[in-house]
Design a protein around this motif. Structure first.
Motif, PDB file in Angstrom:
ATOM      1  N   ILE A   1       6.186  -7.206   6.844  1.00 25.11           N
ATOM      2  CA  ILE A   1       7.137  -6.129   7.131  1.00 25.11           C
ATOM      3  C   ILE A   1       7.615  -5.583   5.791  1.00 25.11           C
ATOM      4  CG2 ILE A   1       9.242  -5.469   8.307  1.00 25.11           C
ATOM      5  CD1 ILE A   1       7.088  -6.510  10.181  1.00 25.11           C
ATOM      6  N   GLY A   2       7.133  -4.400   5.420  1.00 26.78           N
ATOM      7  CA  GLY A   2       7.490  -3.803   4.142  1.00 26.78           C
ATOM      8  C   GLY A   2       7.345  -2.303   4.204  1.00 26.78           C
ATOM      9  N   ILE A   3       7.803  -1.628   3.160  1.00 20.82           N
ATOM     10  CA  ILE A   3       7.688  -0.168   3.135  1.00 20.82           C
ATOM     11  C   ILE A   3       6.226   0.251   3.133  1.00 20.82           C
ATOM     12  CG2 ILE A   3       8.329   1.936   1.885  1.00 20.82           C
ATOM     13  CD1 ILE A   3      10.685   0.439   0.703  1.00 20.82           C
ATOM     14  N   ASP A   4       5.374  -0.534   2.455  1.00 27.07           N
ATOM     15  CA  ASP A   4       3.949  -0.201   2.452  1.00 27.07           C
ATOM     16  C   ASP A   4       3.286  -0.502   3.796  1.00 27.07           C
ATOM     17  OD1 ASP A   4       4.159  -2.948   2.176  1.00 27.07           O
ATOM     18  OD2 ASP A   4       2.445  -3.123   0.843  1.00 27.07           O
ATOM     19  N   GLY A   5       4.071  -0.979   4.765  1.00 26.44           N
ATOM     20  CA  GLY A   5       3.573  -1.112   6.122  1.00 26.44           C
ATOM     21  C   GLY A   5       3.151   0.217   6.718  1.00 26.44           C
ATOM     22  N   VAL A   6       3.588   1.326   6.124  1.00 25.08           N
ATOM     23  CA  VAL A   6       3.102   2.644   6.536  1.00 25.08           C
ATOM     24  C   VAL A   6       1.578   2.649   6.536  1.00 25.08           C
ATOM     25  CG1 VAL A   6       3.042   5.093   5.917  1.00 25.08           C
ATOM     26  CG2 VAL A   6       5.174   3.789   5.685  1.00 25.08           C
ATOM     27  N   TYR A   7       0.975   1.909   5.600  1.00 23.71           N
ATOM     28  CA  TYR A   7      -0.485   1.768   5.574  1.00 23.71           C
ATOM     29  C   TYR A   7      -0.941   0.483   6.247  1.00 23.71           C
ATOM     30  CZ  TYR A   7      -5.265   1.112   3.990  1.00 23.71           C
ATOM     31  OH  TYR A   7      -6.617   0.884   3.978  1.00 23.71           O
ATOM     32  N   PHE A   8      -0.342  -0.664   5.889  1.00 18.02           N
ATOM     33  CA  PHE A   8      -0.888  -1.952   6.293  1.00 18.02           C
ATOM     34  C   PHE A   8      -0.471  -2.375   7.704  1.00 18.02           C
ATOM     35  CE2 PHE A   8      -0.800  -2.118   1.640  1.00 18.02           C
ATOM     36  CZ  PHE A   8      -2.117  -2.457   1.388  1.00 18.02           C
ATOM     37  N   ASN A   9       0.765  -2.133   8.076  1.00 20.90           N
ATOM     38  CA  ASN A   9       1.285  -2.593   9.367  1.00 20.90           C
ATOM     39  C   ASN A   9       2.277  -1.561   9.901  1.00 20.90           C
ATOM     40  OD1 ASN A   9       2.174  -4.044  11.590  1.00 20.90           O
ATOM     41  ND2 ASN A   9       3.410  -5.484  10.399  1.00 20.90           N
ATOM     42  N   PRO A  10       1.780  -0.405  10.351  1.00 21.00           N
ATOM     43  CA  PRO A  10       2.697   0.676  10.751  1.00 21.00           C
ATOM     44  C   PRO A  10       3.625   0.303  11.892  1.00 21.00           C
ATOM     45  CG  PRO A  10       0.418   1.173  11.376  1.00 21.00           C
ATOM     46  CD  PRO A  10       0.366  -0.008  10.484  1.00 21.00           C
ATOM     47  N   ALA A  11       3.172  -0.531  12.830  1.00 16.38           N
ATOM     48  CA  ALA A  11       4.055  -0.919  13.930  1.00 16.38           C
ATOM     49  C   ALA A  11       5.207  -1.786  13.437  1.00 16.38           C
ATOM     50  CB  ALA A  11       3.245  -1.657  15.000  1.00 16.38           C
ATOM     51  N   GLY A  12       4.949  -2.607  12.442  1.00 20.90           N
ATOM     52  CA  GLY A  12       5.989  -3.502  11.938  1.00 20.90           C
ATOM     53  C   GLY A  12       7.151  -2.801  11.269  1.00 20.90           C
ATOM     54  N   THR A  13       6.943  -1.570  10.829  1.00 16.91           N
ATOM     55  CA  THR A  13       8.030  -0.855  10.151  1.00 16.91           C
ATOM     56  C   THR A  13       9.207  -0.584  11.086  1.00 16.91           C
ATOM     57  OG1 THR A  13       7.001   1.276  10.675  1.00 16.91           O
ATOM     58  CG2 THR A  13       6.432   0.273   8.566  1.00 16.91           C
ATOM     59  N   ALA A  14       8.994  -0.656  12.394  1.00 19.80           N
ATOM     60  CA  ALA A  14      10.089  -0.424  13.339  1.00 19.80           C
ATOM     61  C   ALA A  14      11.144  -1.522  13.255  1.00 19.80           C
ATOM     62  CB  ALA A  14       9.541  -0.323  14.760  1.00 19.80           C
ATOM     63  N   PHE A  15      10.827  -2.647  12.636  1.00 17.87           N
ATOM     64  CA  PHE A  15      11.794  -3.732  12.482  1.00 17.87           C
ATOM     65  C   PHE A  15      12.615  -3.596  11.201  1.00 17.87           C
ATOM     66  CE2 PHE A  15       8.590  -5.696  15.303  1.00 17.87           C
ATOM     67  CZ  PHE A  15       9.426  -6.091  16.334  1.00 17.87           C
ATOM     68  N   PHE A  16      12.357  -2.540  10.421  1.00 19.07           N
ATOM     69  CA  PHE A  16      13.145  -2.295   9.211  1.00 19.07           C
ATOM     70  C   PHE A  16      14.544  -1.823   9.589  1.00 19.07           C
ATOM     71  CE2 PHE A  16      10.656  -3.092   5.585  1.00 19.07           C
ATOM     72  CZ  PHE A  16      11.337  -2.643   4.461  1.00 19.07           C
ATOM     73  N   ASN A  17      15.472  -1.953   8.637  1.00 26.08           N
ATOM     74  CA  ASN A  17      16.838  -1.473   8.844  1.00 26.08           C
ATOM     75  C   ASN A  17      16.856   0.041   8.968  1.00 26.08           C
ATOM     76  OD1 ASN A  17      17.815  -4.108   8.604  1.00 26.08           O
ATOM     77  ND2 ASN A  17      18.073  -3.906   6.384  1.00 26.08           N
ATOM     78  N   ASP A  18      17.848   0.572   9.655  1.00 21.19           N
ATOM     79  CA  ASP A  18      18.000   2.013   9.753  1.00 21.19           C
ATOM     80  C   ASP A  18      18.239   2.631   8.376  1.00 21.19           C
ATOM     81  OD1 ASP A  18      17.700   1.746  12.425  1.00 21.19           O
ATOM     82  OD2 ASP A  18      19.716   2.384  12.984  1.00 21.19           O
ATOM     83  N   GLY A  19      17.766   3.855   8.200  1.00 25.76           N
ATOM     84  CA  GLY A  19      17.955   4.564   6.949  1.00 25.76           C
ATOM     85  C   GLY A  19      16.636   5.027   6.356  1.00 25.76           C
ATOM     86  N   PHE A  20      16.725   5.544   5.128  1.00 31.30           N
ATOM     87  CA  PHE A  20      15.544   6.006   4.403  1.00 31.30           C
ATOM     88  C   PHE A  20      15.003   4.885   3.525  1.00 31.30           C
ATOM     89  CE2 PHE A  20      17.594  10.075   5.335  1.00 31.30           C
ATOM     90  CZ  PHE A  20      16.496  10.840   5.718  1.00 31.30           C
ATOM     91  N   HIS A  21      13.667   4.779   3.481  1.00 30.51           N
ATOM     92  CA  HIS A  21      13.004   3.779   2.649  1.00 30.51           C
ATOM     93  C   HIS A  21      11.811   4.458   1.980  1.00 30.51           C
ATOM     94  CE1 HIS A  21      15.333   0.729   4.824  1.00 30.51           C
ATOM     95  NE2 HIS A  21      15.004   1.413   5.923  1.00 30.51           N
ATOM     96  N   ILE A  22      11.756   4.409   0.643  1.00 29.13           N
ATOM     97  CA  ILE A  22      10.722   5.106  -0.129  1.00 29.13           C
ATOM     98  C   ILE A  22      10.136   4.149  -1.152  1.00 29.13           C
ATOM     99  CG2 ILE A  22      10.213   7.078  -1.619  1.00 29.13           C
ATOM    100  CD1 ILE A  22      12.651   8.469  -0.437  1.00 29.13           C
ATOM    101  N   GLN A  23       8.827   4.217  -1.325  1.00 28.91           N
ATOM    102  CA  GLN A  23       8.153   3.382  -2.322  1.00 28.91           C
ATOM    103  C   GLN A  23       7.193   4.234  -3.145  1.00 28.91           C
ATOM    104  OE1 GLN A  23       4.752   0.424  -1.521  1.00 28.91           O
ATOM    105  NE2 GLN A  23       6.525  -0.937  -1.729  1.00 28.91           N
ATOM    106  N   PHE A  24       7.307   4.127  -4.475  1.00 28.06           N
ATOM    107  CA  PHE A  24       6.373   4.763  -5.411  1.00 28.06           C
ATOM    108  C   PHE A  24       5.539   3.670  -6.071  1.00 28.06           C
ATOM    109  CE2 PHE A  24      10.080   7.552  -5.236  1.00 28.06           C
ATOM    110  CZ  PHE A  24       9.499   8.788  -4.989  1.00 28.06           C
ATOM    111  N   ASN A  25       4.224   3.910  -6.198  1.00 30.48           N
ATOM    112  CA  ASN A  25       3.318   2.939  -6.813  1.00 30.48           C
ATOM    113  C   ASN A  25       2.453   3.623  -7.870  1.00 30.48           C
ATOM    114  OD1 ASN A  25       3.616   0.479  -4.853  1.00 30.48           O
ATOM    115  ND2 ASN A  25       3.294   2.234  -3.503  1.00 30.48           N
ATOM    116  N   TRP A  26       2.263   2.922  -8.990  1.00 26.04           N
ATOM    117  CA  TRP A  26       1.370   3.402 -10.047  1.00 26.04           C
ATOM    118  C   TRP A  26       0.441   2.257 -10.427  1.00 26.04           C
ATOM    119  CZ3 TRP A  26       6.646   4.016 -10.032  1.00 26.04           C
ATOM    120  CH2 TRP A  26       7.119   5.334  -9.920  1.00 26.04           C
TER     121      TRP A  26
END
Length: 448
Positions: A43-68
């Protein structure tokens, strides 16, 4: 002439997969992956790619991740064309058996990705951007073995007893970028179960340039150097081909918390139908050769080529025996045979296994590490100078540092070790293909 068809076969996959994953798919989409490549049930912000269903268990609000990510890869082919390379009078092989290493180099100074989601009540709305395939450029400063073998063998067959050697200027470089734009919506149905539905649009842009120039032959017994006008079609061949295409495919996911210790998640990405169309600026000699050689036809102006992104099934388990420790197991299957460009007589579907762990020392520091095994089943027909994907294992490790309640820093190192592959063509060549890959990464999470 037949030796030169390698160029048509190899350019398509020159930079098809720069990173971890299947033949065409990059799975290292985040620094969290570099730290621990077993992300399928996390369950992580990168779940947008790896586990999109799991992101529903995140806290309410905005969550953003930048990767380089910073990537360095070597793609080498140690070729021995029956001693033919010994006749190159300007570049004699360094090995006693007449073999030569043709070196390909991939350098990606900055490879970005972005994930964002907004959670409200039981819903999660997500966006992701990353290089789903390709992601860089590969350069062979001295061309590849089949280029050189073409020139040498043509001189040998034409001059015969008068053949005293050859020389050439050979070069090839490919750029490949598969830009992925992901949109998901996830719904938490209850405290244990969530589902997701999404879509990914992929924009492909490739460029391939290469040449064989300044071909010369040495004639015996006078050692006279002559220009290679034996066959005009072999004079100063210039490839310059741009390719572009767009494809869209749906993504579905499920996350189920069996109990407070075990989380199970799965995802299925449907096949993305992709056709790239050529905008070519080859020289006349190349186009003449391409029109007469089927393997070259794909690099003529206006031609469309299939480069489907295969369907992908993932399943993973995350076990949390104690609050500070998480253990991960994952499995991936790429349905390569179901694509337009590959057939079952060349390869089987590829598979991956992943293992990983993360330990949280306190509210500030955490450490994670993991392992990935990628397994390809392919025949010699699927392997050539630059179009070679090799079975491998990868490991990664890194740390997470929470700088403030809203900011977290991720740092990681990731390395892939590939199995060598030796291909033997009777009475022609023996080539051993090898690769290395190293990645360092930096990422920042924001939650507010």
């Amino acid at each position: 002439m037949k030796k030169f068809i390698f160029m048509g076969a190899i350019c398509f996959a020159l930079t098809s997969n720069v990173f971890a994953g299947g033949y065409l798919t990059n799975t290292n989409q985040s620094i969290n992956f570099l730290r621990n490549p077993s992300r399928d049930a996390s369950i992580g912000i990168d779940g947008v790619y790896f586990n999109p269903a799991g992101t529903a268990f995140f806290n309410d609000g905005f969550h953003i991740q930048f990767n380089w990510q910073n990537v360095h890869q070597k793609r080498d082919a140690l070729a021995n064309y029956g001693g033919l390379y010994n006749y190159n009078f300007n570049n004699i092989p360094e090995n006693a058996d007449g073999s030569r290493v043709f070196k390909g180099r991939v350098n990606v100074p900055i490879q970005p990705s972005l994930f964002a989601m907004y959670n409200v009540n039981s819903w999660s709305f997500q966006f992701g951007f990353g290089f789903i395939g390709g992601g860089g450029e590969c350069e062979f400063e001295n061309g590849v073995g089949s280029f050189e073998a073409l020139v040498g063998s043509k001189g040998l067959s034409t001059l015969q007893n008068a053949f005293g050697g050859y020389s050439l200027d050979s070069y090839v470089k490919g750029k490949s970028y598969d830009l992925g734009f992901t949109f998901n919506t996830a719904k938490r149905l209850n405290d244990k179960l969530s589902i997701s539905l999404g879509v990914r649009a992929i924009y492909v842009t490739n460029n391939y340039v290469g040449h064989i120039r300044n071909m010369q032959y040495r004639m015996l017994p006078t050692n006279t150097i002559i220009d290679a006008n034996i066959n005009p079609a072999l004079s100063d061949l210039e490839l310059d081909c741009d390719q572009k295409g767009i494809g869209i495919a749906p993504i579905i996911g499920v996350d189920y918390k069996i109990n407070k210790f075990i989380n199970l998640a799965t995802k299925f990405e449907f096949k993305t139908k992709l056709r790239v169309e050529n905008d070519a600026n080859n020289n006349e000699a190349f186009n003449t050769l391409a029109s007469q050689t089927p393997a070259f036809n794909g690099y003529l102006d206006g031609v469309k080529t299939p480069v489907d992104m295969p369907a992908l099934f993932t399943i993973g388990v995350e076990i949390t025996p104690i609050d500070k420790l998480s253990l991960n197991i994952g499995y991936h299957r790429y349905f390569d045979v179901d694509t337009k460009q590959w057939t079952s007589d060349r390869l089987d579907d590829s598979n991956e296994l992943t293992l990983g762990a993360e330990y949280r020392f306190n509210e500030i520091f955490e450490f994670s590490a993991g392992f990935q095994k990628t397994m390809y089943e392919q025949t010699d027909d699927n392997v050539s100078d630059m179009a070679f994907n090799l079975s491998s294992y990868s490991y990664g490790f890194g740390i997470g540092v929470r700088i403030s309640p809203v900011i977290k820093l991720n740092v990681a190192y990731f390395q892939t070790i590939y199995d060598d592959y030796t291909k033997t063509v009777p009475n022609q060549s023996v080539t051993t293909y090898s690769r290395t890959n190293k990645v360092i990464g930096l990422g920042v999470d924001f939650s507010f």
